[in-house]
Write an enzyme that holds these catalytic residues in place. Structure first.
Site, short mmCIF file in Angstrom:
data_model
loop_
_atom_site.label_atom_id
_atom_site.label_comp_id
_atom_site.label_asym_id
_atom_site.label_seq_id
_atom_site.Cartn_x
_atom_site.Cartn_y
_atom_site.Cartn_z
N GLN A 74 0.84 -1.21 0.00
CA GLN A 74 0.00 0.00 0.00
C GLN A 74 0.87 1.25 0.00
OE1 GLN A 74 -2.24 1.85 3.32
NE2 GLN A 74 -4.06 1.15 2.24
N CYS A 104 -6.65 7.04 5.24
CA CYS A 104 -6.11 7.56 6.51
C CYS A 104 -6.67 8.94 6.85
CB CYS A 104 -4.58 7.59 6.48
SG CYS A 104 -3.92 7.93 8.13
N LYS A 143 -8.14 1.55 -1.09
CA LYS A 143 -8.82 1.39 0.20
C LYS A 143 -9.33 2.76 0.62
CE LYS A 143 -8.26 -0.34 4.91
NZ LYS A 143 -7.77 0.67 5.84
N ASN A 203 -14.51 -3.72 5.50
CA ASN A 203 -13.55 -3.66 6.58
C ASN A 203 -14.13 -2.88 7.76
OD1 ASN A 203 -11.00 -1.37 7.31
ND2 ASN A 203 -10.88 -3.49 7.95
N GLY A 204 -13.72 -3.27 8.94
CA GLY A 204 -14.13 -2.58 10.16
C GLY A 204 -14.78 -3.52 11.14
C1 LIG Z 1 -2.16 0.37 14.17
C2 LIG Z 1 -2.96 0.57 12.92
C3 LIG Z 1 -2.34 1.02 11.77
C4 LIG Z 1 -3.08 1.20 10.59
N1 LIG Z 1 -2.43 1.58 9.44
C5 LIG Z 1 -3.12 1.62 8.27
C6 LIG Z 1 -2.45 1.85 7.04
O1 LIG Z 1 -1.22 2.00 6.97
N2 LIG Z 1 -3.20 1.89 5.90
C7 LIG Z 1 -4.56 1.72 5.91
O2 LIG Z 1 -5.20 1.75 4.86
N3 LIG Z 1 -5.21 1.48 7.06
C8 LIG Z 1 -4.52 1.41 8.23
N4 LIG Z 1 -5.17 1.09 9.38
C9 LIG Z 1 -6.61 0.81 9.34
C10 LIG Z 1 -6.88 -0.69 9.13
O3 LIG Z 1 -6.42 -1.12 7.87
C11 LIG Z 1 -8.39 -0.96 9.22
O4 LIG Z 1 -9.05 -0.19 8.26
C12 LIG Z 1 -8.94 -0.61 10.59
O5 LIG Z 1 -8.10 -1.08 11.61
C13 LIG Z 1 -10.34 -1.22 10.75
O6 LIG Z 1 -10.28 -2.60 10.69
P1 LIG Z 1 -10.35 -3.51 12.04
O7 LIG Z 1 -11.56 -3.07 12.79
O8 LIG Z 1 -10.41 -4.91 11.51
O9 LIG Z 1 -9.10 -3.21 12.81
C14 LIG Z 1 -4.46 0.95 10.58
C15 LIG Z 1 -5.09 0.50 11.76
C16 LIG Z 1 -4.35 0.30 12.90
C17 LIG Z 1 -5.03 -0.22 14.14
#
Ligand SMILES: Cc1cc2nc3c(=O)[nH]c(=O)nc-3n(C[C@H](O)[C@H](O)[C@H](O)COP(=O)(O)O)c2cc1C
Length: 343
Positions: A74, A104, A143, A203-204
């Site tokens: 990514q 982000c 994304k 996602n989420g």
């Molecule tokens: C520590 C951390 C770092 C993340 N870094 C990114 C990232 O670099 N790029 C991105 O698209 N999403 C990033 N996310 C978001 C996750 O990809 C995801 O969208 C979010 O955690 C929701 O999914 P979950 O509920 O399964 O954790 C990050 C999330 C966390 C917790």
């Protein structure tokens, strides 16, 4: 157009490790793939500018092990030409696909026109995808979130991305304004799926493969989503990517902790200690005596220190070694948003 994602969607569902800064490095991706080989793994996000200008970042971000395939890297930035240059380098490294971060919500990221802000700078977003899709043969995906304040423009936005050449969309069920609050809402994502031809991943708050499966099935029998991404629930629990609510035994957990520590030592050199501590403490959620072991793990300086803690756990819990540890998948144990928090 590259058919990688469509081919994968035809073997429904697509199960993926979400991109996560500070977590989805090569050692973690290798661990996930070893346990659940069908998973598609996404990397942490890297700046397109950094990939183009820093040989050191190229080496760090793009060196990978063959077991990680299919591997998606990514990137974020705002300048279409820079994205296209970075895409060529990523392709040269033999990576399976490239994902663009339009997700982000961190203030500094949005203020500089990157990440979520591309949801409102749509022409730039479309141009980025178009230039990248022209520059490389590997698939380009995006994304994003439901939208800025609500999901009313999601379908139109994704149709634009699809027309520009995107071959997969993953949508986090929260808006920019929600950032990390509330529950992920999939309504807008089901709606989106009715109107686009590329695969759609949600996602989420997905806790496991089985939970993901339930969430991608449309409640009223309309088209199902193509897959799901699991992020935080995978920390210390790479078994969550396995079908059937798999519960590892204590012995399996300790073996994976050792392997994860060894991989970090091999791949990360000096940064190893911080990484090892952060990951390894996560494997012991809800385990008896966890406080003592965690405080030893946050002080490890070498693999030998890790082995000592693991041996201690084995000695203290001989009777549990072949028992399944069912404390996983409790939502209350999900870590907070850490590095990507809105600042
Ligand atoms: C520590 C951390 C770092 C993340 N870094 C990114 C990232 O670099 N790029 C991105 O698209 N999403 C990033 N996310 C978001 C996750 O990809 C995801 O969208 C979010 O955690 C929701 O999914 P979950 O509920 O399964 O954790 C990050 C999330 C966390 C917790």
């Amino acid at each position: 157009m590259n058919t990688f994602w469509k081919d994968l969607a035809s073997r429904w569902p697509i199960s993926t490790l979400a991109p996560m800064d500070g977590y989805c490095d090569s050692p973690y991706r290798q661990i996930v793939k070893k346990i659940a080989p069908e998973t598609v793994v996404f990397s942490e996000f890297y700046s397109a500018d950094g990939i183009v200008h820093s040989k050191e970042l190229q080496r760090k971000a793009l060196t990978h092990h063959s077991s990680e395939y299919p591997l998606i890297i990514q990137i974020f930035w705002k300048d279409p030409a820079m994205f296209a240059e970075a895409a060529k380098i990523i392709e040269w490294y033999g990576i399976t696909g490239i994902d663009i971060n339009m997700w982000c919500p961190a203030k500094k990221v949005v203020k500089s026109g990157h990440g979520s802000s591309l949801m409102i700078n749509r022409d730039t977003a479309f141009k980025i995808v178009e230039e990248m899709a022209k520059a490389v043969k590997i698939p380009v995906s995006v994304k994003t979130r439901l939208g800025w304040e609500n999901h009313s423009l999601l379908t139109e936005f994704v149709q634009g991305l699809e027309n520009a050449g995107a071959s997969l969309i993953s949508v986090h069920g929260r808006t920019y304004k929600q950032a990390f609050t509330g529950r992920a809402d999939l309504t807008g994502i089901y709606e989106l799926k009715q109107h686009v031809n590329i695969p759609v991943i949600c996602n989420g708050d997905v806790m496991s493969y089985e939970d993901g499966l339930k969430k991608i099935i449309h409640p009223e029998g309309l088209k199902n989503l193509d897959g799901f991404m699991i992020g935080r629930a995978s920390f210390g629990n790479p078994w969550c990517f396995l079908p059937g609510n798999y519960e590892p035994t204590l012995g399996e957990i300790l073996d994976v902790m050792k392997e994860h520590g060894d991989l970090l030592w091999t791949c990360k050199e000096r940064k190893w200690m911080m990484e090892a501590r952060k990951h390894l403490v996560q494997y012991l959620h809800g385990f008896p005596g966890v406080k003592e072991y965690r405080s030893s793990l946050v002080h490890v300086e070498s693999p030998v220190d890790i082995y000592k803690v693991l041996e201690q756990i084995k000695r203290d819990h001989k009777d549990l070694i072949s028992q399944k540890i069912s404390s996983y998948n409790a939502e209350s144990q999900m870590v907070t948003w850490g590095d990507c928090a809105v600042d």
